[in-house]
Design an enzyme around this catalytic site. Sequence first.
Site: not given
Lengths: 198, 250
Positions: B11, B130
């Site tokens: 990330d 997601d």
Amino acid sequence: MIQIINTGVANLRSLQAAFDRLGCAWSLTEDANEIENASHVVLPGVGAFAAAAQSLDRLHLRRSITDRINRPGLPTLCICLGMQLLCESSDEADTARGLGILPHTIKRFSNDVKVPQLGWNEVRPMTAGPFETGEAYFANSFRLEDAPDGWGFAESEYGGVFISSVWRGRTLACQFHPELSGRWGQQVLTNWIEGTTC
Amino acid sequence: MLKSRIIPCLDVNHGRVVKGVKFQNLRDAGDPVELSYHYETQGADELVLLDVTATRQDRIAMLETVELVRRRLGIPLTVGGGISSMEDAGRLLNAGADKVSINSAAVRNPALIQAMSERFGSQCTVVAIDAKMTDGVFQVLTRSGTTAESLNAIQWSARAQALGAGEILLTSFDRDGTRSGYDLPMLDAVTSACSLPVIASGGADSVAHMVDAFEHGAHAVLAASIFHDGNMTVNEVKEELARSGIHVRI
């Protein structure tokens, strides 16, 4: 100097970075004369068969690539779609013509496996060639089913055996991406550049 | 035969690697170029870089990060986060990404999936989904988990395949950062609804969790903290997976 054929449809950064790491100078070319006579030439390929075939027409490169590959002493590397373009045609695009250097039609993988084939698979040379058995990164939905006469070849397995690489003289065609296949892939590129046989 | 893939995920926020717990509480975990190369030498099969903030300013920094990572990295690189157009995708590919992952933009504009796969190829077009369990359905979330869509993850994965996606990156919002293992029912449901390779993401804390995911149809597993914390190297994970009968590249 390695001349990379710029068909305009391929993503070339990873390949360029791989040559940079090997300390090999490269440049992009669309020039027929250069392609026919350069010391090393790469026909790359990510993308669609029809678009790549069209761009060979648009750039008038068919004859120079074919002539070069028919002089097998000249180092030529065809990657992924670049290998498929050596064939007559592909099931991916009914009407598009390949270079016809190999008298084959590229077929889609069987429905028993997930398509595209994405990931690492074993590559086994069946004759002496420019690399040893190793694991390579693939990203393809279509493949060559049979080895062409007069060429060395490697096999891999995905829903059955397919031909993952062919070579003749200093011409090497790989269905996999040597530039994304870690250290083993880097060795494939080095062996192609230097003309080493394993 | 094709190997099961282990994919460390970085990330990235303002050019640094951060770790997200339920996409919040970020903490610094290092330089993306160093970490990427480190994971390649440890045996990672691929890397994913996610731009977790993806503001306009950050996107320029991300292009630079992708370029720097590409110079060192000899394995495939997927980049995601904040990609909303063909131009965004093209810029990332030119910077050195091999695949581009789209999430919120694909939900807003499904035609983007088709456009990307026609132009760049389906092998380059990753659709990130997601999702979380809401009233008995796997509900799709967008905008880093902040927006609940009236979209079912199972149907959405099948639609993404029909539109030309080449791979699904499936993250369980319920499991992300919990270290309780991948969401196996979600994985079962999506892998039976679409025949694309599915990367399982969210919740991994052990090799046993990865074995579960592969046995439930995952084609690859994504993990962050298990590697960033340095408890296990990628190679150690793969050796243990091999002992459990999972075919990995060692």
